[in-house]
Design a protein around this motif. Sequence first.
Motif, PDB file in Angstrom:
ATOM      1  N   TYR A  52       0.829  -1.199   0.000  1.00  0.00           N
ATOM      2  CA  TYR A  52       0.000   0.000   0.000  1.00  0.00           C
ATOM      3  C   TYR A  52       0.870   1.257   0.000  1.00  0.00           C
ATOM      4  CZ  TYR A  52      -3.902  -3.039   1.375  1.00  0.00           C
ATOM      5  OH  TYR A  52      -4.858  -4.022   1.416  1.00  0.00           O
ATOM      6  N   SER A  78       2.953   0.249  -5.996  1.00  0.00           N
ATOM      7  CA  SER A  78       2.334  -0.908  -5.365  1.00  0.00           C
ATOM      8  C   SER A  78       2.798  -2.214  -6.017  1.00  0.00           C
ATOM      9  CB  SER A  78       0.805  -0.791  -5.457  1.00  0.00           C
ATOM     10  OG  SER A  78       0.168  -1.841  -4.778  1.00  0.00           O
ATOM     11  N   ARG A  84      -9.340  -7.625   5.641  1.00  0.00           N
ATOM     12  CA  ARG A  84      -9.247  -8.240   4.317  1.00  0.00           C
ATOM     13  C   ARG A  84      -8.324  -7.392   3.439  1.00  0.00           C
ATOM     14  NH1 ARG A  84     -15.512  -9.863   2.779  1.00  0.00           N
ATOM     15  NH2 ARG A  84     -15.867 -11.325   4.518  1.00  0.00           N
ATOM     16  N   HIS A 136      -6.228  -6.020   0.263  1.00  0.00           N
ATOM     17  CA  HIS A 136      -6.549  -5.915  -1.160  1.00  0.00           C
ATOM     18  C   HIS A 136      -5.473  -6.656  -1.953  1.00  0.00           C
ATOM     19  CE1 HIS A 136      -8.428  -2.533   0.928  1.00  0.00           C
ATOM     20  NE2 HIS A 136      -9.374  -2.592   0.007  1.00  0.00           N
ATOM     21  N   THR A 140      -4.839  -6.749  -5.442  1.00  0.00           N
ATOM     22  CA  THR A 140      -4.217  -6.216  -6.658  1.00  0.00           C
ATOM     23  C   THR A 140      -3.604  -4.847  -6.390  1.00  0.00           C
ATOM     24  OG1 THR A 140      -6.170  -5.026  -7.479  1.00  0.00           O
ATOM     25  CG2 THR A 140      -6.011  -7.386  -8.003  1.00  0.00           C
ATOM     26  N   GLU A 157      -6.191  -2.073  -6.570  1.00  0.00           N
ATOM     27  CA  GLU A 157      -7.063  -1.990  -5.395  1.00  0.00           C
ATOM     28  C   GLU A 157      -6.342  -1.338  -4.226  1.00  0.00           C
ATOM     29  OE1 GLU A 157      -9.958  -5.902  -5.974  1.00  0.00           O
ATOM     30  OE2 GLU A 157      -8.014  -6.115  -4.971  1.00  0.00           O
ATOM     31  N   ARG A 158      -5.072  -1.664  -4.052  1.00  0.00           N
ATOM     32  CA  ARG A 158      -4.328  -1.080  -2.931  1.00  0.00           C
ATOM     33  C   ARG A 158      -4.096   0.411  -3.145  1.00  0.00           C
ATOM     34  NH1 ARG A 158      -1.348  -6.076  -3.524  1.00  0.00           N
ATOM     35  NH2 ARG A 158       0.358  -4.961  -4.540  1.00  0.00           N
ATOM     36  N   ASN A 196      -6.060   2.415  -4.880  1.00  0.00           N
ATOM     37  CA  ASN A 196      -7.359   3.071  -4.683  1.00  0.00           C
ATOM     38  C   ASN A 196      -7.689   3.213  -3.200  1.00  0.00           C
ATOM     39  OD1 ASN A 196      -7.787   3.331  -7.425  1.00  0.00           O
ATOM     40  ND2 ASN A 196      -9.041   1.492  -7.596  1.00  0.00           N
ATOM     41  N   TYR A 197      -7.390   2.164  -2.422  1.00  0.00           N
ATOM     42  CA  TYR A 197      -7.622   2.225  -0.983  1.00  0.00           C
ATOM     43  C   TYR A 197      -6.809   3.364  -0.358  1.00  0.00           C
ATOM     44  CZ  TYR A 197      -7.107   1.101   3.967  1.00  0.00           C
ATOM     45  OH  TYR A 197      -7.055   1.179   5.348  1.00  0.00           O
TER      46      TYR A 197
END
Length: 315
Positions: free
Chosen positions: A169, A240, A296, A298, A300, A303-304, A306-307
Amino acid sequence: MDWISPRTLKRLGMLNMNQRNVNYIARYNERSSYPLVDNKLKTKLVVAEYGVKTPKLLQVVKQQHEISHFREMAEGLAGFAIKPAKGSGGKGITVITGRDGDFFVKASGARVGAPVLERHLTNILAGLYSLAGTPDVAIVENLVESDPSLAKYSHQGVPDIRIVVFQGYPVMAMLRLATTASDGKANLHQGAVGVGLDIGSGKSLNAVQFNRPITLHPDTGLALENIDINDWEEMLEMASRCYEATGLGYMGVDLVVDANEGPLLLELNARPGLAIQMANGRGLLPRLHAVESLKRPHFTPRERANYAMETFASL
């Protein structure tokens, strides 16, 4: 006031050196992965498998006799960079930005002949700039032409972007700008300017030089409050991806924005410094704890990224 109390630092969530070394580097970084990031050539090869672009490799010099091919390789090139594969802190890097007859022109404007560069290659092979003084390999890369929107803020050096990545991340970022004090290098300890960047948008937040707040670049005189990084989402996803490539849980990812190629990876760092907190005006700990507490994770890089943009965006 120059002094700040430990209580205030704790309240700001500042990560200190001992915490970084014990709780994050030692805990999340496997020693077996270090050779991948301590060697720029190995880094280039491994990240390419994960879709992370780096400056084009022009020549690899592993043995003394291979230096004889350098002049032939450089004959038609206007610019390039020579780097020790195992160097650190920018040591041993020579950047050529142009030609003047038989001479090569360095970023500082100084002119040097081919014999000077060949001696430099010899010094690299001898380990003069390597982390442990051991024999090294020299790599010659295509010259990075910085995006004009960022290049104007820097002085005699390519600006780069450091992103701290934890468990895949991207948790904090800063733009590093070269100055006269830093001798054209984007090294904060030598006097470069650090500009904190909002993870959510890529916009500048705060700027420091020698750990003191500033609002204008000391050489260019430009205001540092309205900088906006192009291709920000792509850069976060690239950073990432380096987690899958190396397996390192806590690292620094150094990127540049090339005028022609877009975002490129310069290098990875398994022991990123803590000055990024000063540049951002906030601490790393709350963000590190947020990632550690995820029920949970992430899976991909997208996804990380975006988080991180949603969770760590500055208000």
